[in-house]
Write an enzyme that holds these catalytic residues in place. Structure first.
Site, PDB file in Angstrom:
ATOM      1  N   GLY A 147       0.746  -1.279   0.028  1.00 35.29           N
ATOM      2  CA  GLY A 147       0.007   0.072  -0.019  1.00 35.29           C
ATOM      3  C   GLY A 147       0.820   1.170   0.109  1.00 35.29           C
TER       4      GLY A 147
ATOM      5  N   GLY B  20       8.707   4.698   5.043  1.00 35.28           N
ATOM      6  CA  GLY B  20       7.533   4.136   5.476  1.00 35.28           C
ATOM      7  C   GLY B  20       7.335   4.244   7.199  1.00 35.28           C
ATOM      8  N   GLU B  21       8.551   4.445   7.939  1.00 35.43           N
ATOM      9  CA  GLU B  21       8.747   4.306   9.396  1.00 35.43           C
ATOM     10  C   GLU B  21       9.001   5.572  10.139  1.00 35.43           C
ATOM     11  OE1 GLU B  21      10.004   0.005  10.320  1.00 35.43           O
ATOM     12  OE2 GLU B  21      10.784   0.889   8.405  1.00 35.43           O
TER      13      GLU B  21
END
Length: 741
Positions: free
Chosen positions: A470, A707-708
């Site tokens: 995603g 992403g983090e």
């Protein structure tokens, strides 16, 4: 001369897989239709420790449609794992594959029921009766931490670090704080639960598995079953959320393969929501002690961060909470330690920003408490201790714009309106608080491969065995390939999620973009060079005889830079030369840059909270985040990733906690009704800014993963804002009304 085309990389291109997802054409792992499909359901243990003394499967086996009830008594005996070879991971001890009668945690798989329909399998699973001989279980974190264990050493991540004499510097400090912060166990709840379809064809196994690591699953399953990796194919074109829990290979994957071989037909094993609590990991609970000592001007003299996180008797997992502390701020001396408290629970695992998320909560709250003790602005304290080079590795940063993040964030948020006294900002019965924190996450990269093919019809196919959780991988790789080739983005297709494709690393650690994009760029560049060579060597081509650097590929056409009117479409060139596709394979891998520079991303998070003075309820009307993450490959999907991380940080701060019945070691809120995650009504305005700038060291594109980093610092910023609003310091997450009234 022709104008240079505007690069598509970095533009806010709509998701190339968006239409497939919203129309239902995108098939997730449990949705692949196979002939003669059978359905499997797990039976889980109901005790935390003991032995199985009897399993009554007679009633379940006799029920309509039941094909197999597999227990430790009739499961195929798997070969003893071979010692790992060079560059191989050791055997995975966390798998529960029905090889013995031992139970080591509540929720451990103890049987698999297979039937012709899901309903028949579920009904029969309820009829399996298991009798246990319970044994004393360790379920008290406070007791377990009194006998902590030192984690196994990991490359580049020692359990303990020290520089200078932290104890002596603390004693000399003008201002000191000594605080303990705790975070609870949290469970992943992706919209798509874990699911596997296993199908055998002779000695070959195909797995449709919901995973962040198709290559890792291939190796782990082959090792468990005692077959060659080449006999296993893993396919996963779409992942309905992973966040770390799908980065490992769990028991249900191998059990599905074992059951499919037993019944001689494809088997689908999709975990129910309640099965997601226990056998597929969780973020471990942590207890973190922070001791800080500072000079009167705020300069850090001593930083000591001691962490205990829980792990399992099945296998170790360390939540590296001290990671950000070791590198984020300059200090005269520092000491960090990591310890484990072992419990009879399932093995913990990676959850978005493992270590950095809970670690930044403790560190950034401690910095806020130090700022209050010093009567110093929290932003000013962080600027005072900004590290000009990595203090842990003693290396320069690859690039760093954290000071600009603070400046831009404070300006966009309106930090200057903050009054220092807690409880001094309010509207009627609503207490208003401002808080901030620093965000950081390492920039990771691993080797990756890709292939590119220019077809005779002028379209391009690029492939890599990576994943899209995603996150927008389909889209950004399409953009990178289009620019490297000089092709219209609408004629480029990127495919992923299959071990039959060139190998790529696990999609974790925020490294997919940084690892796979350079491989895609290299493959596209290589196939472009082949196309140009074909054209310059073709006497009928308008660019025949031209030097390679005089040939431009633009929108799928080849032309001379010096004579742009001399051009032809690539499709015509390929057709004239036999019609075979032009192909190239490439690999991109990191060099020795980590020996020369320290690779990290940074950010600043500012939060406003509203706290009801009577009820203690907390609302977050707005969050501002400013990030230094290198070059964004897509402005739209990048913004979405950072915003999603911020939302998760809000959940970490205010709602998320796995409530356990510690008498039996089982989660009691193992569903989405009782495990509280933020919903739309909980989220106010989120203002995300990404500073311009490419990292010159991470890769040729200058792109670091994102992403983090979005979750880091958010929980601390909210906790700091709650303190500013109420004067009450909550050091135990989540921050709930009962802790404020």
């Amino acid at each position: 001369m022709t104008p240079t085309p505007t690069p598509v990389t970095g533009q806010p291109l709509d998701r190339t897989d968006g239409v497939a997802k919203v129309t239902g054409a995108a098939r997730f792992s449990s949705e692949h239709p196979l002939a003669r499909m059978a359905y499997a359901v797990l039976v889980q243990s109901t005790i935390p420790k003991g032995k199985i003394i009897a399993i009554d499967t007679a009633q379940a086996s006799a029920m309509r449609g039941v094909l197999l009830v597999m227990t430790h008594r009739n499961a195929p005996k798997l070969p003893a794992p071979k010692p790992p070879g060079k560059d191989e991971q050791p055997p995975n001890p966390k798998l529960s594959l029905l090889q013995n009668d031992e139970v080591q945690y509540n929720g451990q798989p103890v049987a698999v029921v297979v039937a012709d329909t899901l309903e028949h399998a579920q009904d029969a699973a309820r009829r399996v009766k298991v009798r246990y001989a319970p044994q004393p279980a360790v379920l008290d974190f406070q007791a377990a931490k009194r006998a902590p264990r030192t984690p196994k050493p990991q490359p580049d991540r020692p359990s303990d670090t020290a520089r200078g004499d932290a104890e002596a510097e603390l004693a000399r400090a003008a201002t000191r704080i000594d605080t303990v912060y705790t975070t609870p166990m949290e469970n992943h709840n992706p919209m798509e639960p874990h699911a596997t379809i296993a199908a055998w064809d002779g000695g070959s196994l195909t797995l449709h598995d919901a995973t962040q690591n198709v290559s890792g699953v291939r190796k782990a399953v082959a090792r468990s079953l005692g077959i060659a990796p080449e006999q296993v194919r893993v396919i996963c074109p779409f992942v309905g959320g992973g966040f770390g829990c799908k980065g490992s290979t769990w028991s249900h994957v191998v059990l599905a393969a074992m059951a499919a071989r037993q019944v001689g037909r494809p088997v689908k094993l999709a975990l129910e929501r309640t099965h997601m609590y226990g056998p597929v990991g969780a973020r471990p609970m942590t207890e973190q002690r922070l001791r800080l000592g500072a000079q009167r001007d705020g300069g850090l003299q001593s930083v000591m961060h001691d962490t205990i996180s829980h792990t399992s008797f099945v296998d170790d997992f360390t939540e590296p909470c001290t990671s950000p502390t070791r590198m984020l701020y300059a200090s005269t001396a520092l000491r960090t330690t990591q310890r484990l408290a072992t419990l009879n629970l399932g093995v913990p695992t990676y959850m978005r920003a493992p270590g950095e998320a809970p670690g930044s909560f403790a560190l950034e709250c401690a910095l806020d408490e130090l700022a209050i003790a010093l009567q110093m602005d929290p932003v000013a304290l962080r600027l005072r201790n900004d590290a000009e080079r990595d203090p842990e590795k003693d290396l320069p940063w690859s690039s760093k714009a954290l000071r600009e993040c603070y400046r831009v964030g404070a300006e966009r948020f309106g930090w200057a309106r903050r009054t220092a006294q807690p409880g001094s900002m309010r509207e009627g019965r609503t207490l208003i608080g401002y808080g901030m924190a620093t965000a950081t996450y390492p920039a990771n990269r691993m080797p990756a491969k890709a292939s590119a093919m220019i077809r005779p019809d002028g379209t391009v196919l690029v492939r890599s065995g990576t994943h899209d959780l995603g996150t927008g991988t389909y889209t950004i790789m399409t953009q990178v390939a289009a620019d490297a080739l000089g092709w219209p983005v609408g004629k480029v297709t990127f495919e992923l999620g299959d071990t039959a494709m060139p190998q790529a690393p696990v999609s974790g650690g925020s490294m997919t973009a940084a690892s796979v994009a350079p491989a895609v760029q290299a493959a596209a560049t290589a196939v472009r060079a082949k196309l140009v060579a074909l054209a310059t060597g073709d006497a009928m081509s308008p660019v025949h005889g031209a030097a390679a650097d005089d040939v431009l590929v633009e929108n799928g056409w080849l032309l001379r830079k010096s004579q742009p009117d001399r051009r032809e479409p690539a499709a015509a060139l390929i057709a004239r030369n036999g019609g075979a596709p032009v192909t190239a394979d490439s690999e991109a891998k990191p060099g020795d840059e980590k020996k020369q520079v320290s690779l990290h991303s940074f950010g600043a998070v500012f939060v406003e909270v509203h706290v009801d003075a009577d009820l203690g309820t907390v609302r977050v009307p707005r969050i501002v985040g400013v990030y230094d993450v290198g070059r964004l490959l897509n402005r739209k999907t990048g913004h979405s990733q950072l915003m999603g991380g911020i939302v998760w940080g809000l959940g970490m701060a205010l709602t998320e906690k796995t409530e356990m019945d510690w008498r039996v070691g089982r989660a009691v809120n193992a569903n989405l009704a009782d495990y509280h995650v933020p919903v739309n009504a909980d989220i106010g305005a989120i203002d995300v800014t990404v500073l311009d700038g490419a990292d010159p060291h991470i890769n040729a594109l200058g792109a670091r993963g994102i992403g983090e980093i979005g979750i880091t610092g958010v929980a601390a910023a909210i906790a700091n804002a709650v303190y500013h609003a109420t004067g009450k310091r909550v050091r135990d997450l989540p921050i709930t009304a009962d802790k404020l009234i």
